[in-house]
Write an enzyme that holds these catalytic residues in place. Structure first.
Site, short mmCIF file in Angstrom:
data_model
loop_
_atom_site.label_atom_id
_atom_site.label_comp_id
_atom_site.label_asym_id
_atom_site.label_seq_id
_atom_site.Cartn_x
_atom_site.Cartn_y
_atom_site.Cartn_z
N ASP A 134 -1.95 -0.85 6.29
CA ASP A 134 -2.05 -0.15 7.40
C ASP A 134 -3.66 0.57 7.58
O ASP A 134 -3.85 0.43 8.68
CB ASP A 134 -1.20 0.78 7.70
N ASP A 178 -7.35 -1.09 3.41
CA ASP A 178 -6.38 -2.32 2.77
C ASP A 178 -6.94 -3.73 3.59
O ASP A 178 -6.42 -4.71 3.15
CB ASP A 178 -4.93 -2.10 3.72
N ASP A 223 0.90 -1.21 0.04
CA ASP A 223 0.00 -0.13 0.14
C ASP A 223 0.95 1.23 0.13
O ASP A 223 2.01 0.99 0.41
CB ASP A 223 -0.92 -0.20 1.16
#
Length: 554
Positions: free
Chosen positions: A439, A443, A243
């Site tokens: 995080d 996600d 990410d």
């Protein structure tokens, strides 16, 4: 009698280990469930509905499709819908992961549970209940957790054949020696030796002992492994998906560049702009405000979509976009070249004017975390292909990917939570296992859908609850450390299983053929104990495992 007691001890050990594993599995699911419930709490419980010109606060369950909902500054938007009146900035970080709010105007779509900024919005409700984006995220996480295939443990597969074979050999030994006329007493001793030497103590210890030592080693390095099967899934890892915001970047804008016209120094320009922005709640203003250094500010005014104006130490100061300065009759043309160069790097540019003249420009961006490039290089050396996955725009994503040394083909930009899980599934179909590192709430579906989900400890509760491995800090270098630990642990488990069966492979035929004589059970018990000691000793080596370095294999 002594051997019988020994069997009871083995049964107790094995049953205890199995029960402990089941307990940890149930506990892990309970933690994930609690995090999902906290996620649902993000949505407000009531909404201000305007019907026939009258505004009334009603429970969210009573809102109907087509109702008009008024959202005041600082409130969470209660429904998914379309803005029909008003302008505001909306914090959509729970959905996209991006820290900079998005400007919303009539006709724009908004999502429930996102946070309204400083404007008043009138929203037409379009999606309610299970149709909302928030419910969709929760649903995807639950489905991904339920559909993730369980790992078939090697010991279980071997035991399915090993146990019947050993029993068959023991029976054959008993009957062979007994019917040969050499005495049933000798037959019983030899058969007992076969059973004792085949005792599954070492087999039962092979996996849990290695896992116990490895999880302790990981904890000392800030790696919290939620379940033992994660170690096996780290083997043959082909792809690592990162990410962007909050994972490889800091997750908040910072000043990266300053350009000042003649007669102005960079520090003075920053102080002037920071003081003018000190009255604003915009994330860009918060990045500047610590630099105000006690300047006197008055007559502050924020202009939506443009910038701010204020008097700073007696000067009339404007900070904002190029259009904002031009609308005020100020030509920022002298800053165009440097500003365009920054914008091509996906940076946000603020022009600064003082007393009717452009005096400089400031670039802000979400900067790469320290050691991000180092972590990506380490993952590549370990044989993993690295991808960048983000809800941000293509230009910004590619700028960050370029800093990391990733090709444009390995960048997926503008991807929402459902799309992230779909991208992970797509990469899994190419072959090889996929790890997802993230995080945020957005996600979570991808973390749950990946073979190995790795969450940063600085992230949200839901991300940490659905991940297989949690990194206690936000340091990206911990990702290759986790993979080294996983691969080394699996290697130890395989070696443990080899030694557990090596003793059996050699000892069982010797015991069956009577080579141990009348001391068969005693020698068999000693061999069985040595196999357990070997397993314990090999597992203990994991406690000294070096997690730094660039080795391709553990």
């Amino acid at each position: 009698m002594q051997h019988g007691t020994h069997y009871f001890m083995d049964a107790g050990i094995i049953l205890t280990l199995i029960t402990l594993g089941k307990f940890l599995e149930v506990r892990s699911k309970g933690v994930a469930g609690a995090a999902i419930e906290r996620l649902l709490d993000l949505a407000p419980k009531t909404a201000r509905v305007v019907r026939d010109g009258v505004e009334a606060e009603v429970p969210l369950a009573e809102v109907r499709r087509g109702d008009r909902v008024r959202v005041r500054p600082g409130e969470a938007i209660p429904v998914d819908g379309r803005v029909i009146e008003g302008e505001s900035s909306v914090d959509e970080s729970m959905l996209t992961g991006e820290s900079v709010p998005v400007e919303k105007r009539p006709g724009d779509r908004v999502t429930g549970a996102t946070l309204n900024g400083d404007g008043v919005l009138l929203v037409e409700a379009q999606r309610l209940g299970r149709e909302t984006a928030l419910e969709g995220i929760v649903r995807m996480v639950r489905e991904a957790q339920g559909s993730k295939a369980g790992v078939q443990r090697l010991a279980d597969r071997i035991a399915a054949y090993f146990v019947p074979i050993v029993l068959g050999i023991a029976v054959a030994t008993l009957l062979g020696w007994g019917l040969s006329g050499l005495g049933w007493g000798r037959a019983v001793l030899n058969a007992a030796a076969v059973l004792i030497i085949a005792c599954p103590c070492a087999l039962g210890l092979a996996t849990p002992m290695a896992v116990a030592v490895a999880t302790g080693r990981g904890a000392r390095a800030g790696l919290l492994v939620r379940e033992a099967s994660a170690f096996e899934r780290m083997d043959r890892l082909a792809t690592v998906v990162l990410d962007k915001t909050g994972t490889v970047t800091e997750g908040k804008p910072r000043v990266t560049d300053v350009a000042a016209v003649d007669g102005w120094d960079r520090a003075g320009l920053l102080r002037l702009a920071a003081a003018a922005e000190s009255g604003s709640e915009h994330p860009l203003a918060r990045a500047l405000s610590p630099l105000a250094d006690g300047a006197a500010v008055s007559d502050f005014q924020a202009v939506r979509g443009g910038g701010v104006r204020a008097r700073v130490d007696g000067r009339a100061v404007l900070v904002g976009s190029e259009r904002f300065l031009r609308d005020a009759g100020i030509d920022p043309g002298g800053l165009d070249e440097v500003a365009r160069a920054w914008e091509r790097q996906a940076k946000t540019v603020l022009r600064v004017a003082a007393d009717g003249r452009a005096v400089g420009a400031i670039a802000l961006a979400d900067t790469l975390k320290p050691h991000g490039h180092e972590a990506v290089d380490a993952l590549r050396r370990m044989g993993a292909e690295v991808f960048l996955l983000t809800g941000d725009n293509v230009t910004t994503a590619r700028a960050i990917a370029e800093e990391l040394g990733l090709p444009a083909a390995n960048v997926f930009a503008g991807v929402l939570p459902d799309g992230k899980a779909a991208k992970v599934a797509q990469l899994r179909q190419r072959g090889g296992r996929v790890a997802m590192v993230g995080d945020g709430l957005n996600d979570a579906p991808a973390l749950a859908a990946a073979d190995v989900g790795i969450a940063l400890g600085t992230g949200t509760d839901l991300a940490k609850a659905v991940a297989d491995v949690v990194i206690a800090t936000g340091d990206l270098r911990a990702v290759p450390r986790a993979l080294r630990l996983g691969r080394a642990t699996l290697a130890a488990i395989r070696q443990n299983l080899f030694w557990a069966f090596a003793y059996n492979t050699i000892g069982i035929p010797l015991a069956a053929l009577g080579f141990f004589g009348t001391y068969g059970p005693l020698i068999a018990a000693l061999a069985m104990s040595l196999s357990s000691v070997t397993v314990v000793a090999r597992s203990s080596l994991l406690a000294r495992l070096k997690l730094e370095g660039s080795a391709t294999h553990p």
